[in-house]
Write a protein that holds these residues in place. Structure first.
Motif, PDB file in Angstrom:
ATOM      1  N   ASP A  49      31.274   5.946  33.908  1.00 52.69           N
ATOM      2  CA  ASP A  49      30.175   6.041  33.298  1.00 52.69           C
ATOM      3  C   ASP A  49      29.365   7.389  33.513  1.00 52.69           C
ATOM      4  N   VAL A  50      29.010   8.373  32.619  1.00 48.07           N
ATOM      5  CA  VAL A  50      28.410   9.598  32.724  1.00 48.07           C
ATOM      6  C   VAL A  50      27.000   9.334  33.020  1.00 48.07           C
ATOM      7  N   THR A  51      26.391  10.019  33.944  1.00 48.19           N
ATOM      8  CA  THR A  51      25.173   9.734  34.203  1.00 48.19           C
ATOM      9  C   THR A  51      24.077  11.186  33.756  1.00 48.19           C
ATOM     10  N   HIS A  52      25.083  12.324  33.832  1.00 47.64           N
ATOM     11  CA  HIS A  52      24.250  13.643  33.649  1.00 47.64           C
ATOM     12  C   HIS A  52      25.472  14.662  33.026  1.00 47.64           C
ATOM     13  N   TYR A  53      24.587  15.306  31.983  1.00 47.02           N
ATOM     14  CA  TYR A  53      25.644  16.627  31.710  1.00 47.02           C
ATOM     15  C   TYR A  53      24.967  17.891  31.925  1.00 47.02           C
ATOM     16  N   ALA A  54      25.432  18.686  32.488  1.00 48.47           N
ATOM     17  CA  ALA A  54      24.774  20.011  32.619  1.00 48.47           C
ATOM     18  C   ALA A  54      25.858  20.990  32.062  1.00 48.47           C
ATOM     19  N   LEU A  55      25.178  21.637  30.947  1.00 47.09           N
ATOM     20  CA  LEU A  55      26.378  22.458  29.936  1.00 47.09           C
ATOM     21  C   LEU A  55      25.512  23.959  30.086  1.00 47.09           C
ATOM     22  N   ASP A  56      26.554  24.601  30.331  1.00 47.48           N
ATOM     23  CA  ASP A  56      26.150  26.258  30.237  1.00 47.48           C
ATOM     24  C   ASP A  56      27.047  26.978  29.545  1.00 47.48           C
ATOM     25  N   LEU A  57      26.207  27.126  28.463  1.00 44.27           N
ATOM     26  CA  LEU A  57      27.236  27.802  27.043  1.00 44.27           C
ATOM     27  C   LEU A  57      26.713  29.106  26.676  1.00 44.27           C
ATOM     28  N   ALA A  58      27.868  30.034  26.447  1.00 44.84           N
ATOM     29  CA  ALA A  58      27.622  31.401  25.766  1.00 44.84           C
ATOM     30  C   ALA A  58      28.265  31.335  24.399  1.00 44.84           C
ATOM     31  N   TYR A  59      27.458  31.917  23.381  1.00 40.94           N
ATOM     32  CA  TYR A  59      28.046  31.757  22.264  1.00 40.94           C
ATOM     33  C   TYR A  59      27.652  33.302  21.575  1.00 40.94           C
ATOM     34  N   ASP A  60      28.450  34.079  20.789  1.00 33.75           N
ATOM     35  CA  ASP A  60      28.295  35.024  20.166  1.00 33.75           C
ATOM     36  C   ASP A  60      28.903  35.090  18.486  1.00 33.75           C
ATOM     37  N   PRO A  61      27.677  34.783  17.864  1.00 31.81           N
ATOM     38  CA  PRO A  61      27.871  34.424  16.197  1.00 31.81           C
ATOM     39  C   PRO A  61      28.974  35.594  15.550  1.00 31.81           C
ATOM     40  N   GLY A  62      28.858  36.823  16.178  1.00 26.35           N
ATOM     41  CA  GLY A  62      29.605  37.934  15.701  1.00 26.35           C
ATOM     42  C   GLY A  62      31.228  37.782  15.911  1.00 26.35           C
ATOM     43  N   THR A  63      31.470  37.069  17.105  1.00 29.94           N
ATOM     44  CA  THR A  63      32.903  37.072  17.414  1.00 29.94           C
ATOM     45  C   THR A  63      33.499  35.343  17.165  1.00 29.94           C
ATOM     46  N   HIS A  64      32.443  34.739  17.022  1.00 27.76           N
ATOM     47  CA  HIS A  64      32.760  33.244  16.836  1.00 27.76           C
ATOM     48  C   HIS A  64      33.284  32.757  18.190  1.00 27.76           C
ATOM     49  N   ARG A  65      32.835  33.278  19.245  1.00 26.48           N
ATOM     50  CA  ARG A  65      33.526  32.821  20.542  1.00 26.48           C
ATOM     51  C   ARG A  65      32.523  32.010  21.609  1.00 26.48           C
ATOM     52  N   LEU A  66      32.751  30.705  21.838  1.00 26.09           N
ATOM     53  CA  LEU A  66      32.187  30.300  22.776  1.00 26.09           C
ATOM     54  C   LEU A  66      32.579  29.936  24.348  1.00 26.09           C
ATOM     55  N   THR A  67      31.922  30.291  25.356  1.00 32.76           N
ATOM     56  CA  THR A  67      32.313  30.046  26.405  1.00 32.76           C
ATOM     57  C   THR A  67      31.583  28.877  27.175  1.00 32.76           C
ATOM     58  N   GLY A  68      32.320  27.846  27.892  1.00 33.80           N
ATOM     59  CA  GLY A  68      31.378  26.734  28.633  1.00 33.80           C
ATOM     60  C   GLY A  68      31.749  26.428  29.872  1.00 33.80           C
ATOM     61  N   ARG A  69      30.727  25.846  30.420  1.00 31.90           N
ATOM     62  CA  ARG A  69      30.875  25.247  31.932  1.00 31.90           C
ATOM     63  C   ARG A  69      30.149  23.942  31.653  1.00 31.90           C
ATOM     64  N   ALA A  70      31.130  22.867  31.773  1.00 31.36           N
ATOM     65  CA  ALA A  70      30.460  21.540  31.842  1.00 31.36           C
ATOM     66  C   ALA A  70      30.589  20.955  33.238  1.00 31.36           C
ATOM     67  N   ASP A  71      29.195  20.585  33.595  1.00 26.55           N
ATOM     68  CA  ASP A  71      29.246  19.974  34.904  1.00 26.55           C
ATOM     69  C   ASP A  71      28.735  18.563  34.811  1.00 26.55           C
ATOM     70  N   ILE A  72      29.800  17.413  34.828  1.00 28.83           N
ATOM     71  CA  ILE A  72      29.740  16.251  34.485  1.00 28.83           C
ATOM     72  C   ILE A  72      29.455  15.453  35.465  1.00 28.83           C
ATOM     73  N   THR A  73      28.414  14.454  35.711  1.00 30.31           N
ATOM     74  CA  THR A  73      28.064  13.520  36.795  1.00 30.31           C
ATOM     75  C   THR A  73      28.305  12.445  36.251  1.00 30.31           C
ATOM     76  N   ALA A  74      29.352  11.385  36.996  1.00 25.84           N
ATOM     77  CA  ALA A  74      29.430  10.040  36.486  1.00 25.84           C
ATOM     78  C   ALA A  74      29.909   9.101  37.710  1.00 25.84           C
ATOM     79  N   GLU A  75      29.835   7.918  37.455  1.00 25.44           N
ATOM     80  CA  GLU A  75      30.097   7.056  38.667  1.00 25.44           C
ATOM     81  C   GLU A  75      31.388   6.382  38.061  1.00 25.44           C
ATOM     82  N   ALA A  76      32.372   6.210  38.899  1.00 26.88           N
ATOM     83  CA  ALA A  76      33.423   5.304  38.764  1.00 26.88           C
ATOM     84  C   ALA A  76      33.422   3.830  38.623  1.00 26.88           C
ATOM     85  N   GLY A  77      33.889   3.302  37.576  1.00 29.90           N
ATOM     86  CA  GLY A  77      33.896   1.958  37.299  1.00 29.90           C
ATOM     87  C   GLY A  77      34.961   1.219  37.738  1.00 29.90           C
ATOM     88  N   GLN A  78      35.870   2.150  38.316  1.00 30.94           N
ATOM     89  CA  GLN A  78      37.204   1.266  38.733  1.00 30.94           C
ATOM     90  C   GLN A  78      37.868   2.090  39.621  1.00 30.94           C
TER      91      GLN A  78
END
Length: 466
Positions: A49-78
């Motif tokens: 179960d995810v409790t928090h997303y920290a998304l760090d994105l960079a986007y350039d409309p000219g090149t249509h390039r997205l760079t991302g870093r997703a830091d996902i905090t979650a709790e294991a259910g099993q």
């Protein structure tokens, strides 16, 4: 070019050989790839179960390039030996779990992560995914477009029902809600607007980029997350009751939007009086150019409109902040709980503002012939994924609520409009939860309510007038 989904990036290929087998005393099994949603069986993932997303994105409309870093905090259910994240397209450049490099592999939109150390049930863990590329547009079963939409001066991220996985990895199902921090860096001259509160706006040292940081403190389903990149006229204000309002309007839509958006504070205060305390820390809208998207969407805190909204649509999308955003469906089968309530909000607004009554709206639909689309299927059981946004879900869903109003009376019905979102605040609910709740609140009306469920909510075809 879009990276073929069947290919692994070079860093992941290296990770496959660099990470040893899992160690420790936990003997876990992989979490499921998909939550078996009635219409999107492969969406979402099991075992955590995810409790928090920290998304760090960079986007350039000219090149249509997205760079991302997703830091996902979650709790294991099993006990977990591996788990999946949903990510469509894009190249994964590296994955870590609790700071240790992990194995990642791709199959379709599934990113399977195998941590170095298996995760014990109840453990809180952090997964960091670094990714990049040209984000894709996804076509829904009904033919509409979502995901990452290119606009005249930037881009628009829309997620209902599947599109969020086009711009960040996650547990892409409405049943798993989390808080968010969304940081977006864009070239100077365009802005980045998202959900929640704008914490900061910083110009980079190079003077060519600006970083916008947004914080969403209340739980949010992934399909309600948005990012709008482009040129906007922004405005901060407050409703008469003091709620912060943040609007972002494409300059070409500003004049046409001004009159309706001027009534936004009035609409929010009316809905607060009708539906109970506003569930979030701010409100507002994003208005992009007409044609940039094909539909309005109730993105949390800040609904998105493709072009200047009319007043009825504004009332509808803002009502979703209670019905859909705060109380979110457990599965996509329960869409009528979103759309039926938001459509009935339109009826009530008209009723309270010298327009047609809700009874008038009901009667106009009820007069339609048996072959009309509103009677095509019961609102609680759309036949296919392509039909979850059709007329029965919206209009006949609202008719169900009107029949409930008739059965229990205005006093109890308007109390229900407040207690249902209050008692399920920030949670998930399905149709069975709703019907049981109404029956529990109205024990003397069990027979009448059962007939409503049988005939109006689950019944095929047009109900008899008798």
């Amino acid at each position: 070019m879009r990276t073929p989904r069947s290919l692994l990036s070079l860093p992941l290929l290296l990770a496959l050989t660099a990470v040893p087998a899992c160690s420790g005393g936990v003997h876990g099994t992989p979490g499921s790839a998909g939550l078996r949603d009635p219409y999107f069986a492969k969406l979402g993932n099991g075992g955590y179960d995810v409790t928090h997303y920290a998304l760090d994105l960079a986007y350039d409309p000219g090149t249509h390039r997205l760079t991302g870093r997703a830091d996902i905090t979650a709790e294991a259910g099993q006990d977990l030996s591996a788990f999946d994240l949903d990510l469509e397209g894009l190249t994964v450049d590296g994955v870590t779990v609790d700071g240790k490099r992990a194995v990642g592999s791709r199959a379709g939109h599934e990113l399977t992560v195998r941590p170095r150390d298996e995760l014990a049930a109840g453990t809180t863990f952090r997964t960091v995914v670094r990714y990049s590329g040209e984000p894709v547009t996804i076509t829904d079963p009904d033919g509409s477009r979502e995901g990452w939409l290119r606009t005249a001066d930037g881009a628009l991220g829309l997620g209902e029902p599947t599109g969020s996985m086009a711009w960040f990895p996650g547990n892409n199902h409405p049943s798993d809600k989390a808080t968010y921090d969304i940081t977006v860096t864009v070239p100077k001259g365009v802005q980045a607007v998202s959900n929640g509160e704008l914490r900061s706006e910083r110009m980079a040292a190079d003077g060519r980029h600006t970083t916008y940081s947004w914080h969403v403190p209340q739980p949010m389903a992934s399909y309600l997350a948005t990012v709008a990149v482009g040129k906007f006229e922004t405005k901060k204000s407050r409703t008469p009751s003091g709620l912060p309002v943040y609007t972002a309007v494409d300059p070409r839509e500003a004049r046409a939007s001004a009159k309706v958006l001027g009534r936004l504070p009035e609409v929010i205060d009316w809905e607060t009086e009708t539906f109970g305390a506003y569930p979030f820390s701010s409100t507002g809208v994003i208005v992009d150019r007409e044609g940039d998207a094909e539909y309005a969407l109730e993105t949390q805190n800040r609904p998105v409109f493709p072009g200047a909204p009319d007043l009825t649509t504004l009332v509808h999308e803002l009502a979703h902040q209670w019905y859909g955003d705060s109380v979110t469906p457990k599965s996509w089968r329960d869409m009528w709980l979103n759309e039926g309530f938001a459509t009935y909000a339109e009826w009530l607004w008209e009723e309270d503002h010298e327009g047609d009554t809700a009874q008038d709206a009901f009667d106009a639909l009820d007069a339609r012939p048996a072959g009309d689309g509103v009677w095509a299927y019961p609102p609680a059981v759309p036949p296919t994924a392509a039909q979850i946004s059709d007329a029965p879900v919206y209009q006949r869903g609202a008719m169900v609520l009107h029949k409930v109003r008739e059965a229990i009376g205005d006093s109890k019905f308007f109390a229900l409009l407040k207690s249902w979102p209050a008692d399920h605040k920030y949670g998930n609910a399905d149709t069975g939860d709703f019907t049981a709740y109404v029956e529990r609140k109205n024990p003397g009306k069990a027979k009448a309510l059962a007939e409503i469920w049988d005939v109006w909510l689950y019944g095929d075809g047009k109900p008899d007038r008798a």
